[in-house]
Design an enzyme around this catalytic site. Structure first.
Site, mmCIF file in Angstrom:
data_model
loop_
_atom_site.group_PDB
_atom_site.id
_atom_site.type_symbol
_atom_site.label_atom_id
_atom_site.label_comp_id
_atom_site.label_asym_id
_atom_site.label_seq_id
_atom_site.Cartn_x
_atom_site.Cartn_y
_atom_site.Cartn_z
ATOM 1 N N SER A 14 0.825 -1.222 0.000
ATOM 2 C CA SER A 14 0.000 0.000 0.000
ATOM 3 C C SER A 14 0.854 1.264 0.000
ATOM 4 C CB SER A 14 -0.890 0.025 1.242
ATOM 5 O OG SER A 14 -1.687 -1.125 1.285
ATOM 6 N N GLU A 34 9.653 -5.463 -6.111
ATOM 7 C CA GLU A 34 8.806 -6.257 -5.210
ATOM 8 C C GLU A 34 9.177 -7.722 -5.409
ATOM 9 O OE1 GLU A 34 6.249 -5.944 -2.741
ATOM 10 O OE2 GLU A 34 6.635 -8.105 -2.814
ATOM 11 N N CYS A 42 -1.939 -5.962 2.703
ATOM 12 C CA CYS A 42 -3.355 -5.587 2.701
ATOM 13 C C CYS A 42 -4.125 -6.325 1.623
ATOM 14 C CB CYS A 42 -3.492 -4.076 2.524
ATOM 15 S SG CYS A 42 -5.204 -3.562 2.415
ATOM 16 N N CYS A 47 -6.054 -7.254 4.879
ATOM 17 C CA CYS A 47 -7.369 -6.598 4.923
ATOM 18 C C CYS A 47 -8.377 -7.137 3.908
ATOM 19 C CB CYS A 47 -7.235 -5.099 4.655
ATOM 20 S SG CYS A 47 -5.733 -4.355 5.256
ATOM 21 N N LYS A 50 -9.200 -10.957 4.199
ATOM 22 C CA LYS A 50 -9.831 -11.077 5.526
ATOM 23 C C LYS A 50 -11.275 -10.609 5.476
ATOM 24 C CE LYS A 50 -10.146 -7.744 7.947
ATOM 25 N NZ LYS A 50 -9.170 -7.112 8.794
ATOM 26 N N ALA A 114 15.170 -6.572 -3.473
ATOM 27 C CA ALA A 114 16.189 -5.526 -3.604
ATOM 28 C C ALA A 114 16.741 -5.218 -2.225
ATOM 29 C CB ALA A 114 15.575 -4.274 -4.201
ATOM 30 N N TYR A 177 -6.013 -7.761 16.965
ATOM 31 C CA TYR A 177 -6.915 -7.619 15.818
ATOM 32 C C TYR A 177 -7.068 -8.946 15.068
ATOM 33 C CZ TYR A 177 -6.328 -2.434 15.091
ATOM 34 O OH TYR A 177 -6.316 -1.075 15.160
ATOM 35 N N GLU A 181 -10.345 -11.280 14.926
ATOM 36 C CA GLU A 181 -11.098 -11.290 13.674
ATOM 37 C C GLU A 181 -11.231 -12.711 13.129
ATOM 38 O OE1 GLU A 181 -10.153 -6.793 11.985
ATOM 39 O OE2 GLU A 181 -8.952 -8.434 11.230
ATOM 40 N N ARG A 198 -3.524 -14.756 26.436
ATOM 41 C CA ARG A 198 -2.735 -14.858 27.672
ATOM 42 C C ARG A 198 -3.161 -13.868 28.757
ATOM 43 N NH1 ARG A 198 3.148 -12.459 25.652
ATOM 44 N NH2 ARG A 198 2.421 -10.394 25.066
ATOM 45 N N ARG A 204 -6.398 -5.753 23.963
ATOM 46 C CA ARG A 204 -5.743 -4.861 24.925
ATOM 47 C C ARG A 204 -5.439 -3.520 24.271
ATOM 48 N NH1 ARG A 204 -0.453 -3.943 26.302
ATOM 49 N NH2 ARG A 204 0.362 -5.611 24.991
ATOM 50 N N THR A 310 -3.097 0.115 6.797
ATOM 51 C CA THR A 310 -2.932 0.478 5.386
ATOM 52 C C THR A 310 -3.157 1.967 5.093
ATOM 53 O OG1 THR A 310 -3.159 -1.618 4.274
ATOM 54 C CG2 THR A 310 -4.181 0.218 3.175
ATOM 55 N N ALA A 340 -11.326 0.230 12.475
ATOM 56 C CA ALA A 340 -12.361 -0.780 12.696
ATOM 57 C C ALA A 340 -11.689 -2.113 12.956
ATOM 58 C CB ALA A 340 -13.247 -0.901 11.476
ATOM 59 N N HIS A 434 -33.619 8.363 12.366
ATOM 60 C CA HIS A 434 -34.437 7.374 13.051
ATOM 61 C C HIS A 434 -35.140 6.451 12.072
ATOM 62 C CE1 HIS A 434 -36.695 5.829 16.441
ATOM 63 N NE2 HIS A 434 -37.807 5.958 15.735
ATOM 64 N N GLU A 439 -28.166 6.595 15.943
ATOM 65 C CA GLU A 439 -28.850 7.785 16.471
ATOM 66 C C GLU A 439 -28.596 7.937 17.972
ATOM 67 O OE1 GLU A 439 -33.240 7.796 16.795
ATOM 68 O OE2 GLU A 439 -33.159 5.691 16.169
HETATM 69 P P1 NDP Z 1 -1.330 -7.363 17.851
HETATM 70 O O1 NDP Z 1 -0.045 -6.768 18.262
HETATM 71 O O2 NDP Z 1 -2.528 -6.520 17.674
HETATM 72 O O3 NDP Z 1 -1.733 -8.514 18.866
HETATM 73 C C1 NDP Z 1 -0.858 -9.533 19.227
HETATM 74 C C2 NDP Z 1 -1.555 -10.411 20.238
HETATM 75 O O4 NDP Z 1 -0.773 -11.560 20.510
HETATM 76 C C3 NDP Z 1 -1.778 -9.694 21.562
HETATM 77 O O5 NDP Z 1 -3.015 -10.126 22.066
HETATM 78 C C4 NDP Z 1 -0.625 -10.211 22.414
HETATM 79 O O6 NDP Z 1 -0.908 -10.259 23.767
HETATM 80 C C5 NDP Z 1 -0.488 -11.623 21.894
HETATM 81 N N1 NDP Z 1 0.868 -12.140 22.078
HETATM 82 C C6 NDP Z 1 2.041 -11.545 21.782
HETATM 83 N N2 NDP Z 1 3.067 -12.354 22.072
HETATM 84 C C7 NDP Z 1 2.547 -13.488 22.559
HETATM 85 C C8 NDP Z 1 3.087 -14.701 23.033
HETATM 86 N N3 NDP Z 1 4.402 -14.913 23.069
HETATM 87 N N4 NDP Z 1 2.240 -15.663 23.470
HETATM 88 C C9 NDP Z 1 0.907 -15.459 23.434
HETATM 89 N N5 NDP Z 1 0.332 -14.340 23.012
HETATM 90 C C10 NDP Z 1 1.142 -13.363 22.565
HETATM 91 O O7 NDP Z 1 -0.963 -8.167 16.543
HETATM 92 P P2 NDP Z 1 -1.814 -8.777 15.379
HETATM 93 O O8 NDP Z 1 -0.940 -9.864 14.855
HETATM 94 O O9 NDP Z 1 -3.193 -9.137 15.798
HETATM 95 O O10 NDP Z 1 -1.928 -7.571 14.354
HETATM 96 C C11 NDP Z 1 -0.786 -6.854 13.895
HETATM 97 C C12 NDP Z 1 -1.168 -5.470 13.448
HETATM 98 O O11 NDP Z 1 -1.876 -5.548 12.228
HETATM 99 C C13 NDP Z 1 -2.093 -4.715 14.394
HETATM 100 O O12 NDP Z 1 -1.393 -4.036 15.377
HETATM 101 C C14 NDP Z 1 -2.825 -3.800 13.481
HETATM 102 O O13 NDP Z 1 -2.145 -2.566 13.403
HETATM 103 C C15 NDP Z 1 -2.787 -4.486 12.128
HETATM 104 N N6 NDP Z 1 -4.129 -5.008 11.785
HETATM 105 C C16 NDP Z 1 -5.194 -4.174 11.647
HETATM 106 C C17 NDP Z 1 -6.446 -4.651 11.327
HETATM 107 C C18 NDP Z 1 -7.599 -3.725 11.207
HETATM 108 O O14 NDP Z 1 -7.403 -2.525 11.111
HETATM 109 N N7 NDP Z 1 -8.830 -4.213 11.245
HETATM 110 C C19 NDP Z 1 -6.662 -6.090 11.105
HETATM 111 C C20 NDP Z 1 -5.502 -6.875 11.286
HETATM 112 C C21 NDP Z 1 -4.287 -6.347 11.616
HETATM 113 P P3 NDP Z 1 -0.784 -8.983 24.745
HETATM 114 O O15 NDP Z 1 -1.999 -8.138 24.479
HETATM 115 O O16 NDP Z 1 -0.787 -9.582 26.094
HETATM 116 O O17 NDP Z 1 0.496 -8.303 24.381
#
Ligand code: NDP
Length: 451
Positions: A14, A34, A42, A47, A50, A114, A177, A181, A198, A204, A310, A340, A434, A439
């Site tokens: 992107s 590339e 994405c 995205c 997904k 590259a 995320y 999802e 965990r 979080r 993205t 979202a 409405h 709303e």
């Molecule tokens: P995230 O960083 O959002 O989440 C990682 C998750 O894995 C957290 O819950 C984390 O726990 C857990 N985790 C990390 N290390 C370990 C471990 N060793 N053992 C067990 N659990 C662990 O990463 P994602 O892979 O879900 O997504 C990456 C990025 O992609 C996002 O940050 C987002 O920016 C982007 N994204 C956006 C979307 C959207 O806009 N809809 C959709 C998909 C991705 P803890 O919380 O405890 O650290």
């Protein structure tokens, strides 16, 4: 000194494609390399596929709802093969569009890896060297799996779109995320889905009340969400995977998908040799203008690990072109980004969570949770949430959090108001549409909490 190109972009996702196109449209001589498929995470493995899987997974519920509305229809079975064929044909089409964007704008592209040979030279995998006045690194990120016995048995979001068959059961590890999802997607497609997280609650960092509504909705929809739980070991067992968890329990799953975070794709690019600095998690360190420690080298998108979305990478790419080729120094705006999460139920959010806002200043919280008309009529239990976090001092809406069908669409529009600095009274002055769910955002009368 003369160069082969004004700009050489490494990475056709992107951020890279947008920067290459916009720069080329300014009359700049651009090349792009590339090593994989054009469109990047994405389009190819994020995205887009997904969201198409989210759509596919929602139909079973829609058939049930239709029955409740008097339709005499039955859900047939879901064909992963039929869907997968169409999905990949669509991704091929989109990849073609990305290639054409480059071609039609005069960007020369190289289908190979590259790396940087010096501050103005890129070396392609076949050994060819190209020089450029500016180099933009937009190589994105890659899923990471922690090290533990049996980790190699796990798949990631890269492989989930290529499964030979839908598994009967899946364990999804992580609470971010991607994990949340895909738990919804797999569950909706009829796969027996377990999610291990965990910590105490998934997602979080997002608003706690909103996270709770999402988690409740997911559990109601059938996801076996196991909090405060992690994997200690996995073993292959007759085509399945035996999983040992932190409570000493054992489980057997057909597949295990790890979604435990992503790391910047910045290894083996020759960065260290030429002095491009990297941060703690390997991300390329850039300033507010996406410039690295080497003045001719810039970086945008997930490889810089700022806000990994993205539309943000695209903005960073465009700001880079403004800065470098249009004489208009522009730093990408990372404040108040609406986003979202396509969980089921879906969440849309902009601004501060209640917890973040309360740590910063005195606030009022306006929120309502209810069963929406369409789903209530169909007898569904899932609730929606409409929530505003408001500054007591200046009445500005600091955060807006929506959990509802279509929350992503709603938050895009609410995001404009919040970005403009709308106050609670501005929301109140707006006449309700409405009957809709949203709303409620303009009819929230009394705070449920205040600090
Ligand atoms: P995230 O960083 O959002 O989440 C990682 C998750 O894995 C957290 O819950 C984390 O726990 C857990 N985790 C990390 N290390 C370990 C471990 N060793 N053992 C067990 N659990 C662990 O990463 P994602 O892979 O879900 O997504 C990456 C990025 O992609 C996002 O940050 C987002 O920016 C982007 N994204 C956006 C979307 C959207 O806009 N809809 C959709 C998909 C991705 P803890 O919380 O405890 O650290």
């Amino acid at each position: 000194m003369s160069f082969d190109y004004d700009l050489f972009v490494i990475g056709g996702g992107s951020g890279g494609v947008r920067a290459a196109r916009v720069a080329a449209q300014e009359g700049v001589k651009v090349a792009l390399a590339e090593e994989d498929r054009y469109g990047g995470t994405c389009v190819i493995r994020g995205c887009v596929p997904k969201k198409l899987m989210v759509f596919a997974s929602e139909y079973a519920g829609m058939v049930e709802d239709a029955q409740a509305y008097g339709w005499d229809i039955q859900a047939g079975s879901f064909s992963w093969d039929a869907f997968k064929g169409k999905l990949h044909a669509e991704l091929d089409r989109l990849e073609g569009i990305y290639r054409n964007i480059l071609k039609n704008n005069g960007v020369e592209s190289f289908d190979q890896r590259a790396k940087l040979a010096d501050a103005h030279t890129v070396e392609l995998a076949d050994g060819t060297r190209k020089t450029a006045k500016h180099i933009l690194i937009a190589t994105g990120g890659w899923p990471t799996v922690p090290e533990f016995p049996g980790a190699e048995l796990a798949i990631t979001s890269n492989e989930i779109f290529h499964l030979d068959a839908l598994p009967e059961s899946i364990l999804i590890v992580g609470g971010g995320y991607i994990a949340s999802e895909f738990a919804g997607i797999m569950n909706g497609l009829g796969v027996k889905t377990t999610q291990f997280y965990r910590g105490a609650q998934i997602l979080r960092g997002f608003d706690e009340e909103a996270r709770n509504v999402v988690a409740e909705g997911m559990a109601e929809a059938g996801v076996d969400l196991q909090l405060n739980t992690n994997v200690t070991e996995m073993r292959a067992e007759g085509g399945k995977i035996r999983v040992f968890d932190t409570h000493g329990k054992e489980h057997l799953f057909d597949k295990v998908m790890y979604a435990t975070g992503r790391a910047p794709n910045a290894d083996n690019l020759g960065l260290e040799d030429i002095g491009v600095a990297r941060g703690g998690n390997g991300a390329i360190v850039v300033d507010a203008y996406s410039q690295t420690a080497v003045p001719s080298v810039f970086a945008v998108g997930d490889v810089t690990d700022r806000v990994n979305l993205t539309p943000v990478a695209i903005r960073e790419g465009m700001a880079f072109v403004e800065t470098v080729f249009k004489g208009n120094p522009t730093s990408p705006d990372h404040d108040l980004i609406p986003t979202a999460i396509f969980t089921q139920p879906e969440m849309g959010t902009v601004g501060l969570s209640e917890e973040e806002a309360a740590a910063q200043e005195a606030i009022e919280v306006y929120s309502t949770s209810f069963k929406p008309m369409q789903q209530a009529f169909a007898g569904r239990a899932q609730k929606v949430l409409m929530k505003l976090v408001v500054s007591k001092a200046n009445r500005r809406v600091l955060g807006c959090h929506i959990v509802a069908p279509g929350a992503g669409e709603m938050i895009q529009l609410a995001g404009i108001a919040v970005k403009m600095g709308a106050t609670k009274e501005d929301f109140d002055r707006t006449v309700a549409v409405h009957p809709t769910m949203s709303e409620e955002l303009v009819t929230l009368k009394t705070p449920v909490r205040a600090t």
